[in-house]
Design a protein around this motif. Structure first.
Motif, PDB file in Angstrom:
ATOM      1  N   UNK A  27      47.508  42.225  50.827  1.00 32.98           N
ATOM      2  CA  UNK A  27      46.495  42.377  49.774  1.00 32.98           C
ATOM      3  C   UNK A  27      45.120  41.991  50.310  1.00 32.98           C
ATOM      4  N   UNK A  28      44.272  42.979  50.493  1.00 33.95           N
ATOM      5  CA  UNK A  28      42.894  42.764  50.923  1.00 33.95           C
ATOM      6  C   UNK A  28      42.061  42.365  49.697  1.00 33.95           C
ATOM      7  N   UNK A  29      41.184  41.377  49.874  1.00 33.39           N
ATOM      8  CA  UNK A  29      40.383  40.826  48.770  1.00 33.39           C
ATOM      9  C   UNK A  29      41.291  40.132  47.750  1.00 33.39           C
ATOM     10  N   UNK A  30      42.186  39.320  48.251  1.00 36.44           N
ATOM     11  CA  UNK A  30      43.152  38.610  47.406  1.00 36.44           C
ATOM     12  C   UNK A  30      42.543  37.323  46.837  1.00 36.44           C
ATOM     13  N   UNK A  31      43.098  36.885  45.710  1.00 41.18           N
ATOM     14  CA  UNK A  31      42.793  35.559  45.190  1.00 41.18           C
ATOM     15  C   UNK A  31      41.624  35.464  44.236  1.00 41.18           C
ATOM     16  N   UNK A  32      40.990  36.565  43.889  1.00 40.22           N
ATOM     17  CA  UNK A  32      39.882  36.504  42.931  1.00 40.22           C
ATOM     18  C   UNK A  32      40.455  36.294  41.533  1.00 40.22           C
ATOM     19  N   UNK A  33      39.853  35.412  40.768  1.00 35.14           N
ATOM     20  CA  UNK A  33      40.368  35.091  39.438  1.00 35.14           C
ATOM     21  C   UNK A  33      39.226  34.753  38.468  1.00 35.14           C
ATOM     22  N   UNK A  34      39.409  35.148  37.195  1.00 37.49           N
ATOM     23  CA  UNK A  34      38.561  34.636  36.110  1.00 37.49           C
ATOM     24  C   UNK A  34      39.362  33.741  35.177  1.00 37.49           C
ATOM     25  N   UNK A  35      40.709  33.820  35.264  1.00 37.30           N
ATOM     26  CA  UNK A  35      41.621  33.080  34.388  1.00 37.30           C
ATOM     27  C   UNK A  35      41.521  33.527  32.935  1.00 37.30           C
ATOM     28  N   UNK A  36      41.121  34.771  32.731  1.00 26.25           N
ATOM     29  CA  UNK A  36      41.106  35.388  31.403  1.00 26.25           C
ATOM     30  C   UNK A  36      41.719  36.769  31.557  1.00 26.25           C
ATOM     31  N   UNK A  37      42.939  36.964  31.052  1.00 26.53           N
ATOM     32  CA  UNK A  37      43.661  38.200  31.342  1.00 26.53           C
ATOM     33  C   UNK A  37      43.003  39.444  30.750  1.00 26.53           C
ATOM     34  N   UNK A  38      42.096  39.270  29.816  1.00 23.08           N
ATOM     35  CA  UNK A  38      41.429  40.423  29.217  1.00 23.08           C
ATOM     36  C   UNK A  38      39.986  40.605  29.706  1.00 23.08           C
ATOM     37  N   UNK A  39      39.583  39.815  30.705  1.00 26.01           N
ATOM     38  CA  UNK A  39      38.200  39.915  31.161  1.00 26.01           C
ATOM     39  C   UNK A  39      38.122  39.551  32.639  1.00 26.01           C
ATOM     40  N   UNK A  40      37.936  40.520  33.555  1.00 27.94           N
ATOM     41  CA  UNK A  40      37.824  41.947  33.274  1.00 27.94           C
ATOM     42  C   UNK A  40      39.190  42.579  33.011  1.00 27.94           C
ATOM     43  N   UNK A  41      39.179  43.620  32.214  1.00 26.50           N
ATOM     44  CA  UNK A  41      40.404  44.300  31.805  1.00 26.50           C
ATOM     45  C   UNK A  41      40.454  45.700  32.389  1.00 26.50           C
ATOM     46  N   UNK A  42      41.542  46.096  33.044  1.00 26.42           N
ATOM     47  CA  UNK A  42      42.791  45.373  33.293  1.00 26.42           C
ATOM     48  C   UNK A  42      42.814  44.676  34.660  1.00 26.42           C
ATOM     49  N   UNK A  43      41.666  44.545  35.298  1.00 26.51           N
ATOM     50  CA  UNK A  43      41.619  44.100  36.689  1.00 26.51           C
ATOM     51  C   UNK A  43      42.198  42.707  36.908  1.00 26.51           C
ATOM     52  N   UNK A  44      41.957  41.800  35.985  1.00 25.47           N
ATOM     53  CA  UNK A  44      42.442  40.429  36.191  1.00 25.47           C
ATOM     54  C   UNK A  44      43.957  40.388  36.321  1.00 25.47           C
ATOM     55  N   UNK A  45      44.650  41.125  35.472  1.00 20.92           N
ATOM     56  CA  UNK A  45      46.112  41.135  35.557  1.00 20.92           C
ATOM     57  C   UNK A  45      46.579  41.917  36.778  1.00 20.92           C
ATOM     58  N   UNK A  46      45.902  43.008  37.108  1.00 21.19           N
ATOM     59  CA  UNK A  46      46.279  43.772  38.307  1.00 21.19           C
ATOM     60  C   UNK A  46      46.299  42.880  39.543  1.00 21.19           C
ATOM     61  N   UNK A  47      45.253  42.087  39.737  1.00 20.98           N
ATOM     62  CA  UNK A  47      45.196  41.275  40.958  1.00 20.98           C
ATOM     63  C   UNK A  47      46.148  40.088  40.895  1.00 20.98           C
ATOM     64  N   UNK A  48      46.421  39.562  39.699  1.00 18.88           N
ATOM     65  CA  UNK A  48      47.414  38.493  39.586  1.00 18.88           C
ATOM     66  C   UNK A  48      48.807  39.024  39.943  1.00 18.88           C
ATOM     67  N   UNK A  49      49.144  40.207  39.450  1.00 16.30           N
ATOM     68  CA  UNK A  49      50.431  40.802  39.774  1.00 16.30           C
ATOM     69  C   UNK A  49      50.532  41.089  41.270  1.00 16.30           C
ATOM     70  N   UNK A  50      49.438  41.510  41.860  1.00 19.47           N
ATOM     71  CA  UNK A  50      49.435  41.725  43.300  1.00 19.47           C
ATOM     72  C   UNK A  50      49.695  40.423  44.050  1.00 19.47           C
ATOM     73  N   UNK A  51      49.220  39.324  43.497  1.00 16.36           N
ATOM     74  CA  UNK A  51      49.473  38.039  44.123  1.00 16.36           C
ATOM     75  C   UNK A  51      50.953  37.714  44.196  1.00 16.36           C
TER      76      UNK A  51
END
Length: 353
Positions: free
Chosen positions: A99-123
């Motif tokens: 995963x390139x550009x891994x570990x970015x987080x806002x800790x709000x699953x709806x902001x940005x949407x759907x990106x926050x959950x996409x990258x968490x699942x990739x983790x």
């Protein structure tokens, strides 16, 4: 991912490119600029596509490719739906994911949407993690990712930016001349995220009109996303203003040209928060949260949200207060030295043998 591809081509690795074409028009010009010919092109885009429909089509088409080919690893980047589905299908076929550009987080699953959950699942799905900063690495450690499965690389978007400036410098000025733009006399703007659709975006467009009314020498350049939902808000409020230039999404090269000489940047884009500091451009982030807190901490960017009054006030402050402007413009870029792609290619050579 373009500089990662170029680094891999210069290594012992054999990169196989799968282009989902989630955004057809935006993809093709980048492929041409960097000389990349996809081995597979899914051409997946549909008008007004839903997230569910996009996800299901991507999984089906990617699964067909993985079933018919033998891959040693999959590289995905960032937080798009293509990234998540690529990692998921690779997992289904028991192929390790980087995963390139891994570990970015806002800790709000709806902001940005759907990106926050996409990258968490990739983790969860990834075997190898390439966080761009120590802060991103810390996020992964807190989520239980083993330290020996990650390396801090810097962000590959800086690699791409520096490559473009070095290799295409002669072409950039012509794009500004086309629009009649002088250095420091225009604001560059982008805005497209789903959480900003509707009233938030409308508030920002009204703030832009207020800014231009107060700064009669200033212009605004706004490459407008092709999504009809975005255009239905932007064009009624800004089209026809004599100092607003609305364009279709720009190719990467002219966009870099516009970033180079803009007075400042208004954006809800993630990548621009990293590119702008490399060019010394103060950036006001049109969001309530950001997964790039390093930019805020370093002082190269400021979260202003979408409130009409605040967007207006912070923009005017930067345009009229030289000391405030220079503090942001001269702050150091925390996102890397332009060698992230080399680090990723070298790591893959090591772990794949």
């Amino acid at each position: 991912m373009a500089p990662v591809y170029l680094a891999m081509k210069n290594s012992k690795l054999e990169p196989i490119v799968i282009a989902t074409a989630q955004h057809r028009q935006m993809l093709d010009q980048v492929l041409g600029l960097f000389g990349i010919n996809p081995d597979f092109d899914l051409d997946i885009m549909q008008e007004r596509q839903s997230l569910s429909g996009l996800t299901s089509r991507l999984i089906q088409k990617l699964d067909e490719i993985y079933a018919a080919n033998s891959f040693d690893a999959t590289l995905v980047q960032g937080d798009t739906t293509s990234t998540f589905t690529g990692a998921l299908v690779s997992f289904y076929h028991k192929i390790p994911v980087g995963h390139v550009e891994a570990g970015l987080r806002t800790d709000n699953i709806y902001n940005p949407f759907p990106e926050e959950v996409n990258r968490r699942l990739n983790g969860v799905l990834s075997t190898y993690h390439y966080p761009p900063t120590e802060s991103a690495r810390g996020n992964l450690l807190r989520e239980g990712v083993p330290s020996d499965r990650m390396i801090v690389t810097g962000n590959t978007v800086i690699d791409a930016l520096l490559w473009t400036i070095e290799n295409k410098a002669g072409a950039t000025s012509s794009f500004r001349e086309k629009f009649g733009l002088e250095s420091g006399q225009y604001i560059l703007m982008t805005m497209h995220r789903r959480e900003n659709w509707g009233e938030p975006m409308r508030n920002v467009m009204l703030a832009v009109r207020d800014i231009l009314d107060s700064m009669p020498e200033m212009k605004l350049v706004f490459p407008v996303h092709l999504n009809p939902v975005v255009r239905e808000t932007v064009y009624p409020l800004l089209k026809g203003h004599k100092r607003v230039i609305l364009t279709d999404p720009l190719d990467y090269l002219p966009f870099v040209s516009l970033m180079e000489k803009a007075a400042l940047i208004l954006t809800d884009s993630g990548g621009i928060q990293e590119e702008a500091p490399a060019l010394g451009k103060p950036t006001l982030v049109l969001r309530e949260t950001t997964e790039r807190p390093e930019a805020i901490k370093a002082g190269t960017a400021l979260l202003v949200g979408t409130d009409r009054k605040r967007v207006f006030q912070e923009t005017i402050r930067l345009l009229t207060d030289r000391s405030a402007y220079e503090r942001m413009a001269l702050a150091s870029n925390p996102f890397g030295d332009g060698k992230a792609s080399l680090r990723i290619a070298e790591h893959l050579e090591l772990v794949l043998g």
